[in-house]
Design a protein around this motif. Structure first.
Motif, PDB file in Angstrom:
ATOM      1  N   GLY A  23       0.761  -1.009   0.016  1.00 38.61           N
ATOM      2  CA  GLY A  23       0.010   0.002   0.170  1.00 38.61           C
ATOM      3  C   GLY A  23       0.819   1.537   0.088  1.00 38.61           C
ATOM      4  N   LYS A  24       0.237   2.391  -0.404  1.00 40.49           N
ATOM      5  CA  LYS A  24       1.107   3.558  -0.402  1.00 40.49           C
ATOM      6  C   LYS A  24       0.169   4.661  -0.529  1.00 40.49           C
ATOM      7  N   VAL A  25       0.504   5.876   0.426  1.00 40.59           N
ATOM      8  CA  VAL A  25      -0.408   6.852   0.382  1.00 40.59           C
ATOM      9  C   VAL A  25       0.400   7.947  -0.366  1.00 40.59           C
ATOM     10  N   THR A  26      -0.210   8.530  -1.694  1.00 39.94           N
ATOM     11  CA  THR A  26       0.342   9.420  -2.511  1.00 39.94           C
ATOM     12  C   THR A  26      -0.132  10.765  -2.221  1.00 39.94           C
ATOM     13  N   LYS A  27       0.405  11.843  -2.893  1.00 37.10           N
ATOM     14  CA  LYS A  27      -0.079  12.976  -2.537  1.00 37.10           C
ATOM     15  C   LYS A  27      -1.434  13.254  -2.468  1.00 37.10           C
ATOM     16  N   SER A  28      -2.219  12.899  -3.268  1.00 39.04           N
ATOM     17  CA  SER A  28      -3.504  13.087  -3.601  1.00 39.04           C
ATOM     18  C   SER A  28      -4.452  11.963  -3.315  1.00 39.04           C
ATOM     19  N   GLY A  29      -4.016  10.756  -2.815  1.00 36.13           N
ATOM     20  CA  GLY A  29      -4.961   9.535  -2.790  1.00 36.13           C
ATOM     21  C   GLY A  29      -3.929   8.219  -2.152  1.00 36.13           C
ATOM     22  N   LEU A  30      -4.721   7.394  -2.152  1.00 35.52           N
ATOM     23  CA  LEU A  30      -3.867   5.885  -1.683  1.00 35.52           C
ATOM     24  C   LEU A  30      -4.170   4.674  -2.428  1.00 35.52           C
ATOM     25  N   VAL A  31      -3.297   3.997  -2.356  1.00 40.51           N
ATOM     26  CA  VAL A  31      -3.578   2.777  -3.287  1.00 40.51           C
ATOM     27  C   VAL A  31      -3.110   1.406  -2.579  1.00 40.51           C
ATOM     28  N   LEU A  32      -3.832   0.237  -2.861  1.00 43.27           N
ATOM     29  CA  LEU A  32      -3.535  -1.128  -2.315  1.00 43.27           C
ATOM     30  C   LEU A  32      -3.425  -2.030  -3.603  1.00 43.27           C
ATOM     31  N   LEU A  33      -2.230  -2.772  -3.600  1.00 40.34           N
ATOM     32  CA  LEU A  33      -2.114  -3.853  -4.641  1.00 40.34           C
ATOM     33  C   LEU A  33      -2.037  -5.094  -3.769  1.00 40.34           C
ATOM     34  N   SER A  34      -2.541  -6.265  -4.490  1.00 43.03           N
ATOM     35  CA  SER A  34      -2.395  -7.553  -3.700  1.00 43.03           C
ATOM     36  C   SER A  34      -2.484  -8.564  -4.815  1.00 43.03           C
ATOM     37  N   ASP A  35      -1.877  -9.775  -4.688  1.00 46.25           N
ATOM     38  CA  ASP A  35      -1.969 -10.746  -5.559  1.00 46.25           C
ATOM     39  C   ASP A  35      -3.071 -12.032  -5.196  1.00 46.25           C
ATOM     40  N   THR A  36      -3.268 -12.636  -6.078  1.00 43.35           N
ATOM     41  CA  THR A  36      -4.397 -13.630  -5.624  1.00 43.35           C
ATOM     42  C   THR A  36      -3.947 -14.944  -5.416  1.00 43.35           C
ATOM     43  N   ARG A  37      -2.690 -15.209  -5.251  1.00 39.05           N
ATOM     44  CA  ARG A  37      -2.093 -16.738  -5.339  1.00 39.05           C
ATOM     45  C   ARG A  37      -2.475 -17.215  -3.763  1.00 39.05           C
ATOM     46  N   GLN A  38      -3.046 -18.256  -3.565  1.00 33.78           N
ATOM     47  CA  GLN A  38      -3.256 -18.814  -2.297  1.00 33.78           C
ATOM     48  C   GLN A  38      -1.610 -19.502  -1.912  1.00 33.78           C
ATOM     49  N   TYR A  39      -0.810 -19.229  -1.105  1.00 27.05           N
ATOM     50  CA  TYR A  39       0.339 -19.772  -1.299  1.00 27.05           C
ATOM     51  C   TYR A  39       0.489 -20.886  -0.097  1.00 27.05           C
TER      52      TYR A  39
END
Length: 298
Positions: A6-22
């Motif tokens: 996850g990252k807080v940017t200057k004007s927003g916020l994003v979350l990235l995650s994969d889908t693999r069940q490891y």
């Protein structure tokens, strides 16, 4: 454990995650994208959460939090996940669109951060490297995402890094697909993505047939799309390979929790696919496509 960042940017916020069940003890040759989970969900329009660990535990946790139907507020949500993380081996990223705050919660402790990750160390180390998984690929890569995500350059960098992790066969703990959830206009939503490879002799066209890149000749290599649901409150995704006509769709149970219901569709054109997905899952997706010159259109 896989990977969520996850990252807080200057004007927003994003979350990235994969889908693999490891599962470290599992036979890699028997793993399937159809057994994966979309590891980011939208609890309320201003709160999103990603997890790594046991999906059943994560499902129980968010179900318990949402049981009264009301958003309990920032501090109550943080305290809840601190308690749940302390009781299990799951880690969480909890994001608040208003205000733009991101918390990493692990081992029962929450920490406010501008950039955070949870999951497998091998995946995050590869994320930090950020170089393409196949540096000798002779094709250029084009990618798009939206709609109108703030601070697009920073978000694009996150996408490039996550793509490199997912595509790298040496990182066994992270893979299959990944999703992008962003705060857009103060509310979280699943974003669409599109990618394609082409060489210097190719022409790339937008959906209206207008050239995005002009040259001569044609050497179409690869196209891929990630569709987002029309209902922005849903955490669902459809991963589309248009040329072999294959699609893998992740949806929630009853429109809540993490999307661990997976469906595969084959041999359908875009309009047919949208209708079949809606008929099968109850979720209507917004479509996104582009074509290379000479590609037959459905």
């Amino acid at each position: 454990m896989t990977l969520a960042v996850g990252k807080v940017t200057k004007s927003g916020l994003v979350l990235l995650s994969d889908t693999r069940q490891y599962e470290p003890s599992a036979d890699r040759s028997k793993r399937s994208v159809r057994s994966g989970t979309m590891k980011t969900t939208i609890l309320w329009e201003t709160i999103a959460v990603s997890f790594t660990g046991n999906v059943d535990v994560a499902q129980r946790d968010v179900a318990a939090l949402q049981s009264n139907g009301e958003n309990p507020g920032v501090f109550a949500v943080i305290e809840f996940f601190e308690q749940r993380s302390n009781q299990s081996r799951n880690d969480y990223l909890v994001a608040f669109a208003q205000p733009g705050k991101l918390y990493k919660i692990a081992d029962g402790k929450a920490e406010s951060m501008h950039t955070a990750w949870v999951g497998h160390i091998d995946g995050f180390e590869r994320f930090q490297v950020g170089k393409p998984a196949f540096p000798d690929n002779p094709f250029w890569e084009m990618s798009m995402f939206g709609p109108d995500v703030p601070d697009s350059q920073q978000v694009s960098d996150r996408i490039t890094r996550m793509s490199a992790v997912v595509e790298d066969p040496s990182v066994d703990s992270v893979g299959d697909f990944f999703t992008l959830v962003a705060a857009v206009d103060g509310k979280f939503r699943v974003c669409f993505q599109a990618g394609g490879y082409f060489d210097a002799e190719a022409r790339l066209l937008d959906p209206l047939g207008r050239p995005l890149l002009s040259s001569t000749g044609e050497n179409r290599a690869y196209r891929f799309f990630a569709w987002a649901p029309k209902d922005r409150s849903l955490a669902a995704a459809a991963f589309i390979f248009p040329d072999p006509q294959a699609a893998f769709v992740f949806t929630q149970r009853g429109g809540v929790g993490f999307a661990d219901q997976t469906h595969a569709f084959y041999g359908l054109t875009t309009d047919e696919l949208v209708e079949k997905i809606a008929e099968t899952t109850g979720v209507v997706f917004e479509t996104l496509e582009f074509w290379h010159l000479g590609t037959p259109r459905p």
